[in-house]
Design a protein around this motif. Sequence first.
Motif, PDB file in Angstrom:
ATOM      1  N   UNK A 137      92.944  28.237  15.325  1.00 42.24           N
ATOM      2  CA  UNK A 137      92.033  26.804  15.581  1.00 42.24           C
ATOM      3  C   UNK A 137      93.047  25.176  14.421  1.00 42.24           C
ATOM      4  N   UNK A 138      93.002  26.012  13.777  1.00 42.12           N
ATOM      5  CA  UNK A 138      93.546  24.473  12.516  1.00 42.12           C
ATOM      6  C   UNK A 138      94.296  23.937  13.556  1.00 42.12           C
ATOM      7  N   UNK A 139      95.951  25.253  13.479  1.00 42.59           N
ATOM      8  CA  UNK A 139      97.524  24.884  13.502  1.00 42.59           C
ATOM      9  C   UNK A 139      97.347  24.954  15.090  1.00 42.59           C
ATOM     10  N   UNK A 140      97.000  25.386  16.606  1.00 41.24           N
ATOM     11  CA  UNK A 140      97.178  24.660  17.363  1.00 41.24           C
ATOM     12  C   UNK A 140      96.720  23.194  17.924  1.00 41.24           C
ATOM     13  N   UNK A 141      96.479  22.712  17.499  1.00 41.12           N
ATOM     14  CA  UNK A 141      96.543  21.026  18.257  1.00 41.12           C
ATOM     15  C   UNK A 141      97.467  20.507  16.831  1.00 41.12           C
TER      16      UNK A 141
END
Length: 214
Positions: free
Chosen positions: A155-159
Amino acid sequence: MEAAEVKDLIDETHERERAKRKAPGGRHGESGEEGGHGVKTSTAIYISILAAVLAVVSVAGSNAGKDLMASAIEASDSFAYYQSKTQRQISLRLAADEIELLSAGMPADAQAKALQRTAEYRQAADRMETEEGKNSRKDLLAKAKAAEMRRDHAAAQDPYFDFAEGMLQLAIVLASVFAITDKGFILWTSRALAAIGLLMAADGFTLILPLPFL
Protein backbone atom coordinates in the motif's frame (compact mmCIF):
# COMPACT_ATOMS: atom_id res chain seq x y z
CA MET A 1 1.35 4.53 -22.53
CA GLU A 2 2.05 1.34 -24.45
CA ALA A 3 5.12 0.58 -26.55
CA ALA A 4 3.02 0.70 -29.73
CA GLU A 5 1.87 4.23 -28.85
CA VAL A 6 5.46 5.35 -28.33
CA LYS A 7 6.44 3.89 -31.70
CA ASP A 8 3.52 5.73 -33.34
CA LEU A 9 4.67 8.98 -31.79
CA ILE A 10 8.21 8.54 -33.11
CA ASP A 11 6.98 7.56 -36.59
CA GLU A 12 4.62 10.51 -36.68
CA THR A 13 7.44 12.83 -35.71
CA HIS A 14 9.65 11.51 -38.50
CA GLU A 15 6.87 11.90 -41.07
CA ARG A 16 6.23 15.49 -40.08
CA GLU A 17 9.89 16.33 -40.28
CA ARG A 18 10.15 14.81 -43.76
CA ALA A 19 7.12 16.84 -44.83
CA LYS A 20 8.66 20.02 -43.44
CA ARG A 21 11.92 19.43 -45.32
CA LYS A 22 10.06 18.80 -48.57
CA ALA A 23 7.75 21.82 -48.19
CA PRO A 24 8.72 25.21 -49.70
CA GLY A 25 10.81 27.13 -47.23
CA GLY A 26 11.67 23.96 -45.37
CA ARG A 27 15.18 23.19 -44.08
CA HIS A 28 17.64 22.40 -46.88
CA GLY A 29 21.30 21.67 -47.06
CA GLU A 30 23.38 18.77 -45.93
CA SER A 31 24.46 20.28 -42.62
CA GLY A 32 20.87 21.20 -41.68
CA GLU A 33 19.63 17.73 -42.52
CA GLU A 34 22.46 16.08 -40.59
CA GLY A 35 21.79 18.28 -37.57
CA GLY A 36 18.07 17.60 -37.74
CA HIS A 37 18.70 13.88 -38.10
CA GLY A 38 20.98 13.93 -35.03
CA VAL A 39 18.30 15.64 -32.93
CA LYS A 40 15.72 13.17 -34.20
CA THR A 41 17.89 10.19 -33.33
CA SER A 42 18.71 11.45 -29.83
CA THR A 43 15.05 12.29 -29.20
CA ALA A 44 13.94 8.86 -30.42
CA ILE A 45 16.50 7.18 -28.14
CA TYR A 46 15.39 9.36 -25.22
CA ILE A 47 11.73 8.48 -25.79
CA SER A 48 12.57 4.79 -26.12
CA ILE A 49 14.48 4.83 -22.82
CA LEU A 50 11.58 6.56 -21.10
CA ALA A 51 9.18 3.99 -22.58
CA ALA A 52 11.32 1.13 -21.24
CA VAL A 53 11.45 2.69 -17.76
CA LEU A 54 7.70 3.31 -17.94
CA ALA A 55 7.13 -0.38 -18.72
CA VAL A 56 9.16 -1.42 -15.66
CA VAL A 57 7.33 1.05 -13.41
CA SER A 58 3.98 -0.10 -14.80
CA VAL A 59 4.75 -3.73 -13.99
CA ALA A 60 6.00 -2.79 -10.52
CA GLY A 61 2.84 -0.80 -9.85
CA SER A 62 0.66 -3.64 -11.07
CA ASN A 63 2.53 -6.12 -8.85
CA ALA A 64 2.18 -3.81 -5.85
CA GLY A 65 -1.57 -3.63 -6.43
CA LYS A 66 -1.83 -7.41 -6.70
CA ASP A 67 0.27 -7.90 -3.55
CA LEU A 68 -1.93 -5.41 -1.72
CA MET A 69 -5.11 -7.31 -2.58
CA ALA A 70 -3.66 -10.78 -1.98
CA SER A 71 -2.09 -9.83 1.35
CA ALA A 72 -5.26 -8.09 2.54
CA ILE A 73 -7.30 -11.23 1.77
CA GLU A 74 -4.72 -13.49 3.44
CA ALA A 75 -4.64 -11.31 6.56
CA SER A 76 -8.45 -11.26 6.76
CA ASP A 77 -8.70 -15.04 6.33
CA SER A 78 -5.97 -15.74 8.89
CA PHE A 79 -7.56 -13.44 11.48
CA ALA A 80 -10.97 -15.04 10.87
CA TYR A 81 -9.49 -18.51 11.36
CA TYR A 82 -7.62 -17.26 14.45
CA GLN A 83 -10.85 -15.93 15.96
CA SER A 84 -12.64 -19.18 15.18
CA LYS A 85 -9.89 -21.13 16.96
CA THR A 86 -10.10 -18.75 19.89
CA GLN A 87 -13.85 -19.23 20.24
CA ARG A 88 -13.42 -23.01 20.03
CA GLN A 89 -10.68 -22.89 22.67
CA ILE A 90 -12.85 -20.81 25.00
CA SER A 91 -15.77 -23.19 24.50
CA LEU A 92 -13.62 -26.21 25.42
CA ARG A 93 -12.30 -24.57 28.56
CA LEU A 94 -15.76 -23.45 29.66
CA ALA A 95 -17.07 -26.96 29.07
CA ALA A 96 -14.20 -28.40 31.11
CA ASP A 97 -14.89 -26.01 33.99
CA GLU A 98 -18.62 -26.78 33.91
CA ILE A 99 -18.08 -30.55 33.90
CA GLU A 100 -15.61 -30.22 36.76
CA LEU A 101 -18.14 -28.29 38.85
CA LEU A 102 -20.92 -30.74 38.10
CA SER A 103 -18.75 -33.74 38.93
CA ALA A 104 -18.55 -32.74 42.60
CA GLY A 105 -21.89 -34.39 43.41
CA MET A 106 -21.45 -37.45 41.18
CA PRO A 107 -20.67 -41.02 42.25
CA ALA A 108 -17.01 -41.99 42.20
CA ASP A 109 -17.10 -43.79 38.83
CA ALA A 110 -19.00 -41.00 37.10
CA GLN A 111 -16.78 -38.40 38.72
CA ALA A 112 -13.65 -40.13 37.40
CA LYS A 113 -15.06 -40.21 33.87
CA ALA A 114 -16.11 -36.57 34.12
CA LEU A 115 -12.65 -35.51 35.29
CA GLN A 116 -11.08 -37.52 32.47
CA ARG A 117 -13.28 -35.70 29.95
CA THR A 118 -12.34 -32.41 31.60
CA ALA A 119 -8.65 -33.19 31.15
CA GLU A 120 -9.23 -34.09 27.48
CA TYR A 121 -11.02 -30.80 26.82
CA ARG A 122 -8.25 -28.80 28.43
CA GLN A 123 -5.56 -30.67 26.50
CA ALA A 124 -7.41 -30.00 23.25
CA ALA A 125 -7.64 -26.30 24.13
CA ASP A 126 -3.91 -26.18 24.90
CA ARG A 127 -3.07 -27.89 21.60
CA MET A 128 -4.98 -25.19 19.73
CA GLU A 129 -2.63 -22.61 21.25
CA THR A 130 0.83 -23.86 20.26
CA GLU A 131 0.62 -27.12 18.28
CA GLU A 132 3.25 -26.81 15.51
CA GLY A 133 2.26 -27.27 11.87
CA LYS A 134 -1.47 -27.60 12.65
CA ASN A 135 -2.62 -23.99 12.19
CA SER A 136 -2.42 -23.26 15.88
CA ARG A 137 -3.51 -19.88 17.22
CA LYS A 138 0.13 -18.89 17.52
CA ASP A 139 0.84 -19.81 13.88
CA LEU A 140 -2.32 -18.13 12.60
CA LEU A 141 -1.56 -14.92 14.44
CA ALA A 142 1.98 -14.87 13.03
CA LYS A 143 0.65 -15.47 9.50
CA ALA A 144 -1.93 -12.71 9.86
CA LYS A 145 0.64 -10.19 11.10
CA ALA A 146 3.08 -11.11 8.31
CA ALA A 147 0.31 -10.66 5.74
CA GLU A 148 -0.56 -7.30 7.26
CA MET A 149 3.06 -6.18 6.95
CA ARG A 150 3.14 -7.19 3.26
CA ARG A 151 -0.19 -5.41 2.71
CA ASP A 152 1.05 -2.20 4.33
CA HIS A 153 4.30 -2.32 2.36
CA ALA A 154 2.46 -2.76 -0.95
CA ALA A 155 0.00 0.00 0.00
CA ALA A 156 2.93 2.34 0.67
CA GLN A 157 4.59 1.48 -2.67
CA ASP A 158 1.54 1.75 -4.92
CA PRO A 159 1.06 5.57 -4.98
CA TYR A 160 4.74 6.14 -5.74
CA PHE A 161 4.52 3.92 -8.82
CA ASP A 162 1.28 5.60 -9.92
CA PHE A 163 2.84 9.05 -9.59
CA ALA A 164 6.03 7.94 -11.37
CA GLU A 165 4.01 6.41 -14.21
CA GLY A 166 2.11 9.65 -14.72
CA MET A 167 5.31 11.74 -14.75
CA LEU A 168 6.99 9.43 -17.26
CA GLN A 169 3.97 9.47 -19.56
CA LEU A 170 3.96 13.27 -19.53
CA ALA A 171 7.71 13.29 -20.20
CA ILE A 172 7.23 11.05 -23.24
CA VAL A 173 4.45 13.24 -24.61
CA LEU A 174 6.51 16.41 -24.18
CA ALA A 175 9.56 14.78 -25.78
CA SER A 176 7.39 13.92 -28.77
CA VAL A 177 6.15 17.53 -28.91
CA PHE A 178 9.76 18.74 -28.82
CA ALA A 179 10.62 16.52 -31.77
CA ILE A 180 7.92 18.31 -33.75
CA THR A 181 8.43 21.90 -32.54
CA ASP A 182 12.17 22.00 -31.67
CA LYS A 183 11.33 24.16 -28.65
CA GLY A 184 14.12 23.72 -26.12
CA PHE A 185 12.04 24.55 -23.04
CA ILE A 186 9.68 21.68 -23.89
CA LEU A 187 12.60 19.24 -23.89
CA TRP A 188 13.86 20.56 -20.55
CA THR A 189 10.38 20.29 -19.08
CA SER A 190 10.24 16.70 -20.32
CA ARG A 191 13.61 15.97 -18.71
CA ALA A 192 12.49 17.51 -15.41
CA LEU A 193 9.33 15.39 -15.38
CA ALA A 194 11.35 12.29 -16.30
CA ALA A 195 13.76 12.98 -13.43
CA ILE A 196 10.86 13.35 -11.00
CA GLY A 197 9.34 10.13 -12.32
CA LEU A 198 12.61 8.23 -11.92
CA LEU A 199 13.06 9.52 -8.37
CA MET A 200 9.50 8.58 -7.46
CA ALA A 201 9.98 5.10 -8.96
CA ALA A 202 13.22 4.60 -7.03
CA ASP A 203 11.50 5.75 -3.85
CA GLY A 204 8.67 3.33 -4.58
CA PHE A 205 11.08 0.41 -4.72
CA THR A 206 13.05 1.43 -1.62
CA LEU A 207 10.65 3.63 0.43
CA ILE A 208 13.73 5.44 1.73
CA LEU A 209 12.09 8.85 1.71
CA PRO A 210 8.37 8.68 2.64
CA LEU A 211 6.48 11.63 1.24
CA PRO A 212 3.62 13.08 3.33
CA PHE A 213 1.31 13.71 0.36
CA LEU A 214 1.39 10.09 -0.83
